[in-house]
Design a protein around this motif. Structure first.
Motif, PDB file in Angstrom:
ATOM      1  N   GLU A   8       0.826  -1.211   0.000  1.00  0.00           N
ATOM      2  CA  GLU A   8       0.000   0.000   0.000  1.00  0.00           C
ATOM      3  C   GLU A   8       0.860   1.261   0.000  1.00  0.00           C
ATOM      4  OE1 GLU A   8      -2.673  -0.217   3.261  1.00  0.00           O
ATOM      5  OE2 GLU A   8      -3.938  -1.787   2.353  1.00  0.00           O
ATOM      6  N   ASP A   9       2.001   1.201   0.681  1.00  0.00           N
ATOM      7  CA  ASP A   9       2.864   2.381   0.770  1.00  0.00           C
ATOM      8  C   ASP A   9       3.710   2.590  -0.480  1.00  0.00           C
ATOM      9  OD1 ASP A   9       1.865   2.719   3.314  1.00  0.00           O
ATOM     10  OD2 ASP A   9       3.594   1.807   4.332  1.00  0.00           O
ATOM     11  N   ASN A  10       3.834   1.555  -1.315  1.00  0.00           N
ATOM     12  CA  ASN A  10       4.766   1.645  -2.440  1.00  0.00           C
ATOM     13  C   ASN A  10       4.131   1.349  -3.796  1.00  0.00           C
ATOM     14  OD1 ASN A  10       7.713   1.924  -1.173  1.00  0.00           O
ATOM     15  ND2 ASN A  10       6.523   0.559   0.150  1.00  0.00           N
ATOM     16  N   ASP A  11       2.811   1.346  -3.860  1.00  0.00           N
ATOM     17  CA  ASP A  11       2.094   1.193  -5.126  1.00  0.00           C
ATOM     18  C   ASP A  11       2.527  -0.076  -5.870  1.00  0.00           C
ATOM     19  OD1 ASP A  11       0.303   1.879  -7.119  1.00  0.00           O
ATOM     20  OD2 ASP A  11       1.791   3.047  -8.247  1.00  0.00           O
ATOM     21  N   ILE A  12       2.469  -1.215  -5.182  1.00  0.00           N
ATOM     22  CA  ILE A  12       2.841  -2.503  -5.765  1.00  0.00           C
ATOM     23  C   ILE A  12       1.625  -3.103  -6.475  1.00  0.00           C
ATOM     24  CG2 ILE A  12       3.722  -4.816  -5.296  1.00  0.00           C
ATOM     25  CD1 ILE A  12       5.744  -2.558  -4.853  1.00  0.00           C
ATOM     26  N   ALA A  13       1.856  -3.645  -7.672  1.00  0.00           N
ATOM     27  CA  ALA A  13       0.749  -4.184  -8.466  1.00  0.00           C
ATOM     28  C   ALA A  13       0.666  -5.700  -8.425  1.00  0.00           C
ATOM     29  CB  ALA A  13       0.882  -3.721  -9.919  1.00  0.00           C
ATOM     30  N   MET A  14       1.757  -6.375  -8.025  1.00  0.00           N
ATOM     31  CA  MET A  14       1.784  -7.827  -8.173  1.00  0.00           C
ATOM     32  C   MET A  14       2.728  -8.441  -7.137  1.00  0.00           C
ATOM     33  SD  MET A  14       2.645  -9.953 -11.659  1.00  0.00           S
ATOM     34  CE  MET A  14       3.948  -8.779 -12.060  1.00  0.00           C
ATOM     35  N   ALA A  15       2.304  -9.588  -6.598  1.00  0.00           N
ATOM     36  CA  ALA A  15       3.150 -10.379  -5.705  1.00  0.00           C
ATOM     37  C   ALA A  15       3.437 -11.711  -6.382  1.00  0.00           C
ATOM     38  CB  ALA A  15       2.464 -10.601  -4.368  1.00  0.00           C
ATOM     39  N   ILE A  16       4.717 -12.071  -6.461  1.00  0.00           N
ATOM     40  CA  ILE A  16       5.122 -13.319  -7.114  1.00  0.00           C
ATOM     41  C   ILE A  16       5.784 -14.212  -6.069  1.00  0.00           C
ATOM     42  CG2 ILE A  16       6.421 -14.348  -9.009  1.00  0.00           C
ATOM     43  CD1 ILE A  16       6.490 -11.590 -10.335  1.00  0.00           C
ATOM     44  N   PHE A  17       5.257 -15.421  -5.924  1.00  0.00           N
ATOM     45  CA  PHE A  17       5.763 -16.374  -4.941  1.00  0.00           C
ATOM     46  C   PHE A  17       6.670 -17.391  -5.633  1.00  0.00           C
ATOM     47  CE2 PHE A  17       2.390 -14.283  -2.842  1.00  0.00           C
ATOM     48  CZ  PHE A  17       2.544 -14.463  -1.478  1.00  0.00           C
ATOM     49  N   ASP A  18       7.735 -17.790  -4.922  1.00  0.00           N
ATOM     50  CA  ASP A  18       8.763 -18.619  -5.541  1.00  0.00           C
ATOM     51  C   ASP A  18       8.384 -20.094  -5.618  1.00  0.00           C
ATOM     52  OD1 ASP A  18      11.330 -18.873  -6.742  1.00  0.00           O
ATOM     53  OD2 ASP A  18      12.062 -19.784  -4.890  1.00  0.00           O
ATOM     54  N   ASP A  19       7.256 -20.480  -5.073  1.00  0.00           N
ATOM     55  CA  ASP A  19       6.802 -21.868  -5.149  1.00  0.00           C
ATOM     56  C   ASP A  19       5.357 -21.893  -5.635  1.00  0.00           C
ATOM     57  OD1 ASP A  19       8.983 -23.699  -3.872  1.00  0.00           O
ATOM     58  OD2 ASP A  19       8.838 -21.982  -2.518  1.00  0.00           O
ATOM     59  N   ASP A  20       4.904 -23.082  -6.034  1.00  0.00           N
ATOM     60  CA  ASP A  20       3.526 -23.221  -6.491  1.00  0.00           C
ATOM     61  C   ASP A  20       2.552 -22.977  -5.340  1.00  0.00           C
ATOM     62  OD1 ASP A  20       4.290 -23.717  -9.027  1.00  0.00           O
ATOM     63  OD2 ASP A  20       3.826 -25.851  -9.026  1.00  0.00           O
ATOM     64  N   LEU A  21       1.461 -22.288  -5.642  1.00  0.00           N
ATOM     65  CA  LEU A  21       0.413 -22.001  -4.667  1.00  0.00           C
ATOM     66  C   LEU A  21      -0.840 -22.791  -5.018  1.00  0.00           C
ATOM     67  CD1 LEU A  21       0.736 -18.095  -4.543  1.00  0.00           C
ATOM     68  CD2 LEU A  21       1.692 -19.722  -2.899  1.00  0.00           C
ATOM     69  N   SER A  22      -1.545 -23.236  -3.994  1.00  0.00           N
ATOM     70  CA  SER A  22      -2.838 -23.876  -4.225  1.00  0.00           C
ATOM     71  C   SER A  22      -3.881 -22.807  -4.495  1.00  0.00           C
ATOM     72  CB  SER A  22      -3.241 -24.722  -3.004  1.00  0.00           C
ATOM     73  OG  SER A  22      -3.505 -23.869  -1.897  1.00  0.00           O
ATOM     74  N   SER A  23      -5.035 -23.212  -5.025  1.00  0.00           N
ATOM     75  CA  SER A  23      -6.111 -22.248  -5.287  1.00  0.00           C
ATOM     76  C   SER A  23      -6.566 -21.587  -3.993  1.00  0.00           C
ATOM     77  CB  SER A  23      -7.273 -22.949  -5.979  1.00  0.00           C
ATOM     78  OG  SER A  23      -7.767 -24.012  -5.178  1.00  0.00           O
ATOM     79  N   LYS A  24      -6.563 -22.344  -2.894  1.00  0.00           N
ATOM     80  CA  LYS A  24      -6.953 -21.793  -1.593  1.00  0.00           C
ATOM     81  C   LYS A  24      -5.956 -20.732  -1.137  1.00  0.00           C
ATOM     82  CE  LYS A  24      -7.605 -23.212   3.238  1.00  0.00           C
ATOM     83  NZ  LYS A  24      -7.558 -24.360   4.178  1.00  0.00           N
TER      84      LYS A  24
END
Length: 416
Positions: free
Chosen positions: A77-93
């Motif tokens: 919120e403080d830095n106007d970030i548009a996307m978070a990318i995780f280094d491992d696979d994420l489940s739908s949950k």
């Protein structure tokens, strides 16, 4: 009046998230996030910050835990970030919970790689392979696409249609996967016919980690113009060129690069590409020796060759590329601790485990053309031996040619 400059679309600002676990220490996590940053750059995003969290394993709900997720949310919120990318696979949950908290786009490593694949695919074959991988990736994540129905769950009759829609989409995707697999089977048959039509020429395949210089070496040896760029996965399409060294023709194939944490189903989508590796007579395993962790990259490629390609036991020449970019930090004479990888010179490395490779290793720079003649000589000798097992009657011709070449070399030396 002058025309106003056209505004270019600004790259998306992204943060990267990884875990430090008992199986992945801090140094390894940092290295993986550095590679993830390179992937993000290849996809067109700008990495603003990297977050790591020490845990025994991924949190089943939010991957990093609620406390770390709140810290990330505040930073975004403080830095106007548009996307978070995780280094491992994420489940739908996990994706649903993280998006709900962060309120920005969330990608995992596989999703990012698929986006790059879609961007890089140029031929119909590659596009079909990428589309299949995308649908296989999407299938177990369908429920996240219908979370908007949760707001209406209290309404009479709303829950049933939501479930029906998910099942409908699942059936549509399964049908598309089936159709794409049939298309790829047809492509495989065409490729198989093409390989048979090439006759019994010796086949050499370039393999290696992504961005180690395979396409640059391909261009150098075959005098062609295969697309090469300092980006990950610059090459997705298999390229085959006829190469002649001295009097010997053979086929040289450039293939898609490998990478860590690449899901098997994604690699399986490129079966027709990897068939070129399976059917090769000789592999040139290209290694970026300037990379600080090139030895682990070698292990990744060898493991992939064994698990996916079934090509671990093929004849191989290790081509240590980018010697012009190799750097090291000499160890202080007063430092009595054992030398680490970053303290070894190139000559030191050549005297280490590499010395046991003998004629199976060569050190080059494809970009600068360093030591290419030695590589060509090794290629010629290996390809000649393979050729003679198929055409023994050519042995006399090779011996005659080699004798003439030696005589010309002696005469040239005498003249000088």
């Amino acid at each position: 009046m002058k025309d106003l400059p056209t505004a270019t679309e600004a790259p998306e600002r992204a943060i990267l998230v990884g875990l430090i676990t008992p199986a992945q220490n801090e140094a390894r996590a940092k290295e993986y996030l550095d590679e993830l940053e390179f992937l993000a750059d290849t996809a067109g995003a700008v990495t603003v910050r990297k977050f790591t969290q020490k845990m025994n394993g991924p949190d089943s709900r939010t991957f990093v835990g609620s406390g770390k997720l709140e810290e990330i949310r505040q930073y975004n919120e403080d830095n106007d970030i548009a996307m978070a990318i995780f280094d491992d696979d994420l489940s739908s949950k996990q994706v649903a919970n993280i998006e709900k908290e962060l309120k920005i786009k969330v990608l995992d490593r596989t999703g990012l790689i698929l986006d790059i694949f879609a961007k890089r695919a140029r031929t119909a074959n590659a596009r079909t392979q990428v589309e299949l991988a995308q649908y296989q990736y999407l299938l177990p994540r369908l429920t996240r696409m219908w979370t908007h129905l949760e707001r209406q769950r209290g309404g009479i009759g709303m829950r049933g249609p939501g479930e029906t829609q998910i099942e409908t989409d699942r059936r549509i995707i399964l049908d598309k996967i089936s159709r794409l697999k049939e298309e790829l089977r047809s492509i495989d048959r065409q490729k198989s016919i093409q390989r048979k039509n090439r006759g019994k020429l010796t086949r050499v395949a370039l393999v290696g980690y992504t961005n180690v210089g395979k396409s640059t070496l391909m261009n150098l040896l075959s005098k062609s113009d295969v697309f090469a760029e300092n980006k990950l996965f610059a090459t997705l399409d298999t390229t085959v060129r006829k190469v002649i060294i001295e009097n010997l023709p053979f086929l040289l194939t450039d293939t898609v690069g490998f990478i860590r944490k690449l899901p098997t189903h994604l690699v399986d989508s490129f079966k027709s590409t990897l068939d070129e590796v399976r059917e090769a007579d000789l592999l040139l395993h290209v290694v970026d020796i300037s990379h600080p962790n090139f030895e682990e990259q070698i292990e990744v490629v060898n493991r992939t060759l064994a698990d996916v390609c079934g090509s671990a036991d093929k004849p191989m020449i290790m081509v240590f590329n980018k010697v012009d970019a190799f750097t090291y930090t000499p160890k202080d004479a007063d430092d009595l601790t054992p030398a680490r990888r970053e303290n070894l010179s190139l000559d030191d490395l050549k005297q280490s485990w590499m010395s046991r490779m003998g004629e199976d290793a060569v050190f080059i720079s494809a970009r600068k053309g360093i030591n290419i003649d030695e590589l060509k000589h090794k290629l010629y000798e290996r390809a000649k031996q393979i050729h003679l097992t198929r055409f023994p009657y050519n042995d006399f011709l090779f011996q005659t040619y080699d004798n003439l070449a030696e005589e010309e070399e002696e005469e040239s030396g005498a003249d000088s």
